[in-house]
Write a protein that holds these residues in place. Structure first.
Motif, mmCIF file in Angstrom:
data_model
loop_
_atom_site.group_PDB
_atom_site.id
_atom_site.type_symbol
_atom_site.label_atom_id
_atom_site.label_comp_id
_atom_site.label_asym_id
_atom_site.label_seq_id
_atom_site.Cartn_x
_atom_site.Cartn_y
_atom_site.Cartn_z
ATOM 1 N N CYS A 104 -24.928 -5.521 -43.515
ATOM 2 C CA CYS A 104 -24.296 -6.817 -43.214
ATOM 3 C C CYS A 104 -24.188 -7.045 -41.711
ATOM 4 N N ALA A 105 -23.934 -5.994 -40.961
ATOM 5 C CA ALA A 105 -23.869 -6.131 -39.501
ATOM 6 C C ALA A 105 -25.228 -6.526 -38.928
ATOM 7 N N VAL A 106 -26.287 -5.938 -39.446
ATOM 8 C CA VAL A 106 -27.631 -6.290 -38.978
ATOM 9 C C VAL A 106 -27.940 -7.747 -39.317
ATOM 10 N N ILE A 107 -27.594 -8.164 -40.516
ATOM 11 C CA ILE A 107 -27.814 -9.555 -40.896
ATOM 12 C C ILE A 107 -27.019 -10.486 -39.980
ATOM 13 N N TRP A 108 -25.767 -10.122 -39.695
ATOM 14 C CA TRP A 108 -24.941 -10.939 -38.812
ATOM 15 C C TRP A 108 -25.563 -11.079 -37.428
ATOM 16 N N VAL A 109 -26.058 -9.965 -36.889
ATOM 17 C CA VAL A 109 -26.615 -9.986 -35.539
ATOM 18 C C VAL A 109 -27.782 -10.962 -35.445
ATOM 19 N N ALA A 169 -28.367 -13.477 -37.480
ATOM 20 C CA ALA A 169 -27.997 -14.816 -37.920
ATOM 21 C C ALA A 169 -27.156 -15.541 -36.874
ATOM 22 N N ALA A 170 -26.614 -14.812 -35.921
ATOM 23 C CA ALA A 170 -25.771 -15.426 -34.888
ATOM 24 C C ALA A 170 -26.599 -16.371 -34.023
ATOM 25 N N ARG A 171 -25.928 -17.353 -33.457
ATOM 26 C CA ARG A 171 -26.611 -18.371 -32.669
ATOM 27 C C ARG A 171 -27.277 -17.802 -31.421
ATOM 28 N N ASP A 172 -26.611 -16.876 -30.755
ATOM 29 C CA ASP A 172 -27.218 -16.228 -29.591
ATOM 30 C C ASP A 172 -26.749 -14.775 -29.527
ATOM 31 N N ALA A 173 -27.335 -14.030 -28.600
ATOM 32 C CA ALA A 173 -27.057 -12.593 -28.510
ATOM 33 C C ALA A 173 -25.607 -12.319 -28.127
ATOM 34 N N TRP A 174 -25.002 -13.171 -27.287
ATOM 35 C CA TRP A 174 -23.608 -12.964 -26.905
ATOM 36 C C TRP A 174 -22.685 -13.061 -28.106
ATOM 37 N N ARG A 175 -22.915 -14.041 -28.958
ATOM 38 C CA ARG A 175 -22.086 -14.180 -30.154
ATOM 39 C C ARG A 175 -22.289 -13.013 -31.103
ATOM 40 N N ALA A 176 -23.481 -12.482 -31.131
ATOM 41 C CA ALA A 176 -23.742 -11.314 -31.969
ATOM 42 C C ALA A 176 -22.943 -10.110 -31.468
ATOM 43 N N LEU A 191 -35.817 -10.315 -23.910
ATOM 44 C CA LEU A 191 -34.589 -9.584 -23.621
ATOM 45 C C LEU A 191 -33.486 -9.940 -24.627
ATOM 46 N N ALA A 192 -33.453 -11.187 -25.067
ATOM 47 C CA ALA A 192 -32.467 -11.581 -26.079
ATOM 48 C C ALA A 192 -32.728 -10.862 -27.392
ATOM 49 N N VAL A 193 -33.987 -10.739 -27.775
ATOM 50 C CA VAL A 193 -34.329 -10.007 -29.000
ATOM 51 C C VAL A 193 -34.009 -8.530 -28.836
ATOM 52 N N LEU A 194 -34.300 -7.963 -27.676
ATOM 53 C CA LEU A 194 -33.973 -6.563 -27.419
ATOM 54 C C LEU A 194 -32.466 -6.333 -27.476
ATOM 55 N N SER A 195 -31.701 -7.278 -26.956
ATOM 56 C CA SER A 195 -30.248 -7.164 -27.019
ATOM 57 C C SER A 195 -29.757 -7.218 -28.456
ATOM 58 N N ARG A 196 -30.331 -8.082 -29.269
ATOM 59 C CA ARG A 196 -29.953 -8.149 -30.680
ATOM 60 C C ARG A 196 -30.315 -6.865 -31.414
ATOM 61 N N ILE A 197 -31.449 -6.301 -31.095
ATOM 62 C CA ILE A 197 -31.847 -5.033 -31.724
ATOM 63 C C ILE A 197 -30.858 -3.938 -31.362
ATOM 64 N N ALA A 198 -30.465 -3.880 -30.087
ATOM 65 C CA ALA A 198 -29.480 -2.885 -29.653
ATOM 66 C C ALA A 198 -28.138 -3.109 -30.348
ATOM 67 N N ALA A 199 -27.743 -4.374 -30.505
ATOM 68 C CA ALA A 199 -26.485 -4.681 -31.194
ATOM 69 C C ALA A 199 -26.574 -4.286 -32.660
ATOM 70 N N ALA A 200 -27.707 -4.564 -33.285
ATOM 71 C CA ALA A 200 -27.866 -4.238 -34.703
ATOM 72 C C ALA A 200 -27.811 -2.735 -34.925
ATOM 73 N N ILE A 201 -28.486 -1.987 -34.077
ATOM 74 C CA ILE A 201 -28.529 -0.531 -34.264
ATOM 75 C C ILE A 201 -27.223 0.114 -33.806
ATOM 76 N N GLY A 202 -26.875 -0.084 -32.540
ATOM 77 C CA GLY A 202 -25.692 0.579 -31.979
ATOM 78 C C GLY A 202 -24.374 0.016 -32.481
ATOM 79 N N GLY A 203 -24.246 -1.304 -32.418
ATOM 80 C CA GLY A 203 -23.011 -1.933 -32.864
ATOM 81 C C GLY A 203 -22.797 -1.808 -34.360
ATOM 82 N N GLY A 204 -23.878 -1.949 -35.118
ATOM 83 C CA GLY A 204 -23.775 -1.781 -36.562
ATOM 84 C C GLY A 204 -23.399 -0.363 -36.948
ATOM 85 N N TYR A 205 -23.948 0.600 -36.224
ATOM 86 C CA TYR A 205 -23.620 2.004 -36.486
ATOM 87 C C TYR A 205 -22.152 2.287 -36.158
ATOM 88 N N ALA A 206 -21.686 1.775 -35.036
ATOM 89 C CA ALA A 206 -20.285 1.992 -34.650
ATOM 90 C C ALA A 206 -19.335 1.348 -35.655
#
Length: 100
Positions: free
Chosen positions: A64-69, A71-78, A15-30
């Motif tokens: 860069c947003a995908v790399i950040w997501v 590289a972050a310590r956990d999904a919340w920080r991403a 679930l943490a990896v899935l959350s990071r994937i969602a952050a990378a795609i959705g958050g990076g796009y936004a």
């Protein structure tokens, strides 16, 4: 957090990896989309050139947003690391539209 057991990765890890994937795609796009909108409006050049430059830069911003997501310590920080800049850019865009 222990990420694996005898039978493979734990559900929490998945679930943490899935959350990071969602952050990378959705958050990076936004984030990239808002940066593109602001740069296209604010760059001091011809309109077509500003849009093209902003669009090309958005690919680097998203990468860069995908790399950040990841590289972050956990999904919340991403999520927080993408959320605050995205909210700041959204506020700047909203305030800029009201001024023009």
């Amino acid at each position: 957090m222990k990420s694996t057991t005898q039978s493979g990765p734990t559900m929490r890890y998945r679930l943490a990896v899935l959350s990071r994937i969602a952050a990378a795609i959705g958050g990076g796009y936004a984030l990239a989309g808002l940066c593109t909108a602001l740069l296209a409006a604010w760059l001091p050049m011809a309109r077509a050139d500003a849009v093209m430059t902003a669009t090309m830069l958005s690919f680097s911003i998203h990468a860069c947003a995908v790399i950040w997501v990841f590289a972050a310590r956990d999904a919340w920080r991403a999520w927080i690391g993408l959320g605050w800049p995205t909210l700041a850019l959204a506020a700047a865009y909203w305030l800029g539209r009201g001024a023009s």
